[in-house]
Structures are given as C-alpha cells and as structure tokens.
Design an enzyme around this catalytic site. Structure first.
Site, short mmCIF file in Angstrom:
data_model
loop_
_atom_site.label_atom_id
_atom_site.label_comp_id
_atom_site.label_asym_id
_atom_site.label_seq_id
_atom_site.Cartn_x
_atom_site.Cartn_y
_atom_site.Cartn_z
N ASN A 9 0.87 -1.18 0.00
CA ASN A 9 0.00 0.00 0.00
C ASN A 9 0.91 1.23 0.00
O ASN A 9 1.57 1.51 0.99
CB ASN A 9 -0.88 -0.03 1.26
CG ASN A 9 -1.70 1.24 1.42
OD1 ASN A 9 -1.77 2.06 0.51
ND2 ASN A 9 -2.32 1.39 2.58
N LYS A 11 0.08 4.29 -0.17
CA LYS A 11 -0.52 5.48 0.46
C LYS A 11 -0.31 6.69 -0.46
O LYS A 11 -0.39 6.54 -1.67
CB LYS A 11 0.04 5.67 1.87
CG LYS A 11 -0.07 4.37 2.68
CD LYS A 11 0.23 4.49 4.13
CE LYS A 11 0.06 3.11 4.77
NZ LYS A 11 0.23 3.12 6.22
N HIS A 97 -9.23 1.06 5.08
CA HIS A 97 -7.93 1.20 5.74
C HIS A 97 -8.11 2.09 6.97
O HIS A 97 -8.90 3.03 6.96
CB HIS A 97 -6.90 1.81 4.77
CG HIS A 97 -5.52 1.74 5.33
ND1 HIS A 97 -5.05 2.68 6.23
CD2 HIS A 97 -4.53 0.85 5.17
CE1 HIS A 97 -3.81 2.35 6.57
NE2 HIS A 97 -3.47 1.24 5.95
N GLU A 99 -6.46 4.45 8.11
CA GLU A 99 -6.27 5.89 7.87
C GLU A 99 -7.54 6.50 7.30
O GLU A 99 -7.86 7.67 7.58
CB GLU A 99 -5.06 6.11 6.96
CG GLU A 99 -3.75 5.90 7.72
CD GLU A 99 -2.62 5.34 6.89
OE1 GLU A 99 -2.65 5.44 5.65
OE2 GLU A 99 -1.67 4.78 7.49
N GLU A 169 -4.84 -5.19 10.36
CA GLU A 169 -3.79 -4.19 10.60
C GLU A 169 -4.04 -3.52 11.94
O GLU A 169 -4.87 -2.60 12.04
CB GLU A 169 -3.83 -3.12 9.49
CG GLU A 169 -3.57 -3.66 8.11
CD GLU A 169 -3.04 -2.56 7.18
OE1 GLU A 169 -1.99 -2.80 6.57
OE2 GLU A 169 -3.65 -1.49 7.09
N GLY A 175 3.11 2.04 10.67
CA GLY A 175 4.06 3.13 10.54
C GLY A 175 4.79 3.48 11.83
O GLY A 175 5.43 4.52 11.93
N SER A 215 3.99 -2.39 9.97
CA SER A 215 5.45 -2.44 10.09
C SER A 215 6.06 -3.78 9.66
O SER A 215 7.07 -4.22 10.22
CB SER A 215 5.90 -2.08 11.50
OG SER A 215 5.51 -0.75 11.82
P1 13P Z 1 3.50 0.21 7.44
O1 13P Z 1 3.98 -1.08 6.82
O2 13P Z 1 4.23 1.40 6.96
O3 13P Z 1 3.41 0.09 8.92
O4 13P Z 1 1.98 0.41 6.92
C1 13P Z 1 1.08 -0.63 7.04
C2 13P Z 1 -0.16 -0.26 6.33
O5 13P Z 1 -0.90 0.59 6.77
C3 13P Z 1 -0.45 -0.94 5.06
O6 13P Z 1 -1.74 -0.69 4.64
#
Ligand code: 13P
Length: 258
Positions: A9, A11, A97, A99, A169, A175, A215
């Site tokens: 992803n 983002k 997601h 976010e 997740e 992150g 992560s």
């Molecule tokens: P990270 O791998 O940067 O922690 O992000 C995970 C994520 O949100 C994938 O959708």
C-alpha cells in the site's frame, strides 16, 4: 495449502515518474511471482495506469486502488468509481484502511457498501480491520475486530466471500516500527478465520486470505508469514522500495515451497 498475497500500500507516495522507475527496478528483481504467491501493489489513483502496464511483464502481479466510491456515478467531488478503477487495469481495491476510518469518516457501513460494490464490479476487495492501541490495552481487540468483520461483510454471500481478502492491521503497529509478534498475529488471524467459519463455513473460511499489516519488513516478514493463519502481508513503508518489497515476496515463495 493456502497461497500467499504480498501486497503493498503506497498510500500518498510515488507519482507517475516514480511509479515507472519503481517497476523498472522491481521487474528486474521479480521476473514472475514465485509459485503460490500473488503480488499486489496499490499506488495513488494517478499512478494506477502506469503501474498496471507492469502487469504484462510480471506473471502474478496485480494492481489495486486504495479506495473507491460505492455509487456508479454522480455528484461526489473527489471520488472514483469501481469501473473507473477497472479501466486503469487494476483488479483489486483496499477498503476501510484505518487511515480512511480515522481521517475520512469511513465506517463499517461504508466499508460494507464498498465491499459489495467492488465484488459486483469484479474487483477483489482487501477489507481492512484492526484495533486501536487503547482497545488492545483494554483487551477489547477481539470484540472490535469481530464487529468490523461481521459488519463489513454483512450480506456478502458464501460464494462471494471467497472473492475477497481480509487484512488485519493493528493501528498501533502501522508506521510505528512496532509489529505484532508472530504469536499475536496468529492468535487474531485464527480468531478472524473462526469468525469467517461461523459466518460461512470452515471450507469457505479456509479459502479467504487473511493478510497481516503493520510495520512488516524484510527483518520480520519471514517469521510472520510462517504463521499458520497469516496468508500474506499488507505492507506500507517497506513496499516503497523495490528491494525490500521483493525480499518479502521471495520469503513468501520460500515458505510456500518448503
Ligand atoms: P507500514 O507497513 O508502513 O506500517 O503500513 C502498514 C499499512 O498501513 C499498510 O496498509
């Protein structure tokens, strides 16, 4: 044996030029997806078409969007339809997601509408679930994830359920550099699979891929992917670099063939 999906992803990263450069590099590192592994990369909308061009070069490579609208058209400024996503050559879409839940008011209800729309349009939805840190600390993670799964998949038939992917997740691991331990991931993945069994049946639940996200990187991927109910990863930061992402792809191939 279940197959793996290694998904990235991106983002809000990588413009068209960067996307092309990425795939130039990536196609050198991964000429075809290893046996038992599918690869998915989800760039920003404007890079979807450029990314989809690479699918002709790598067997088993898929492209996905990061969101969609559940209506077919209309006055929804800034939104995009399932058909528009398909037109770019993408065949997957990330839905719900954390976010989007956090910043854009995504709810289990909109996740459900979007999941139905994606399936109807022939896009594979990657439905994201996961608890917040305070929910984990209060030992409410099972309850929270169960509600997200049950409400997100409401009305999805048994036949259609095998056309979707679930991504677990934990928000506290996204992150942050902090990862769920392999045992923590296995525990909740098995729990999700059990919930899918009660919604559908054991055979159907066994066919649904459950990805871990938060992560994941080349240093921890092998251990996480070795867990029985972890069928792949949804990777943010480490998917932005062709070498680290391809390393994770190769780990999955190694585990599948071992
Ligand atoms: P990270 O791998 O940067 O922690 O992000 C995970 C994520 O949100 C994938 O959708």
């Amino acid at each position: 044996m279940r197959t793996f999906l290694i998904a990235g992803n991106w983002k809000m990263h990588q413009n068209i030029a960067e996307t092309k450069a990425y795939f130039n590099e990536f196609t050198k590192l991964v000429k075809k997806a290893p046996e038992g592994v599918n690869i998915l990369l989800c760039p920003v909308y404007t890079s979807l078409h450029a990314a989809a061009e690479a699918t002709a070069k790598v067997d088993g490579l898929h492209i996905g969007a990061q969101n969609l609208h559940f209506e077919d058209k209309g006055a929804f400024t800034g939104e995009i339809t399932a058909e528009m996503i398909k037109e770019t050559g993408a065949d997957h879409v990330i839905i719900g997601h954390s976010e989007r839940r956090q910043y854009y008011n995504e709810t289990d209800e909109t996740v459900n509408k979007k999941t139905h729309k994606a399936i109807q349009a022939g896009l594979t939805p990657v439905v994201c679930v996961g608890e917040l840190l305070e929910e984990r600390k209060a030992d409410r993670h099972f309850e929270v994830v169960k509600k997200q799964v049950v409400e997100g998949l409401k009305g999805v038939s048994k036949g259609d359920a095998t056309k979707l992917v679930v991504a677990y997740e934990p928000v506290w691991a996204i992150g942050t550099g902090e990862t769920a331990s392999p045992d923590q991931a296995q525990e909740i993945h098995a729990f999700i699979r059990k919930e899918l069994s009660s919604l559908y049946d054991e055979g159907t639940a066994a066919k649904i891929q459950i990805l871990y996200g938060g992560s994941m990187n080349p240093g921890n991927a092998e251990e996480l992917l070795s867990m029985e109910d972890v069928d792949g990863g949804l990777i943010g930061g480490a998917s932005l670099k062709p070498d680290s992402f391809s390393e994770i792809v190769h780990f999955a191939g190694k585990i599948y063939s071992s």
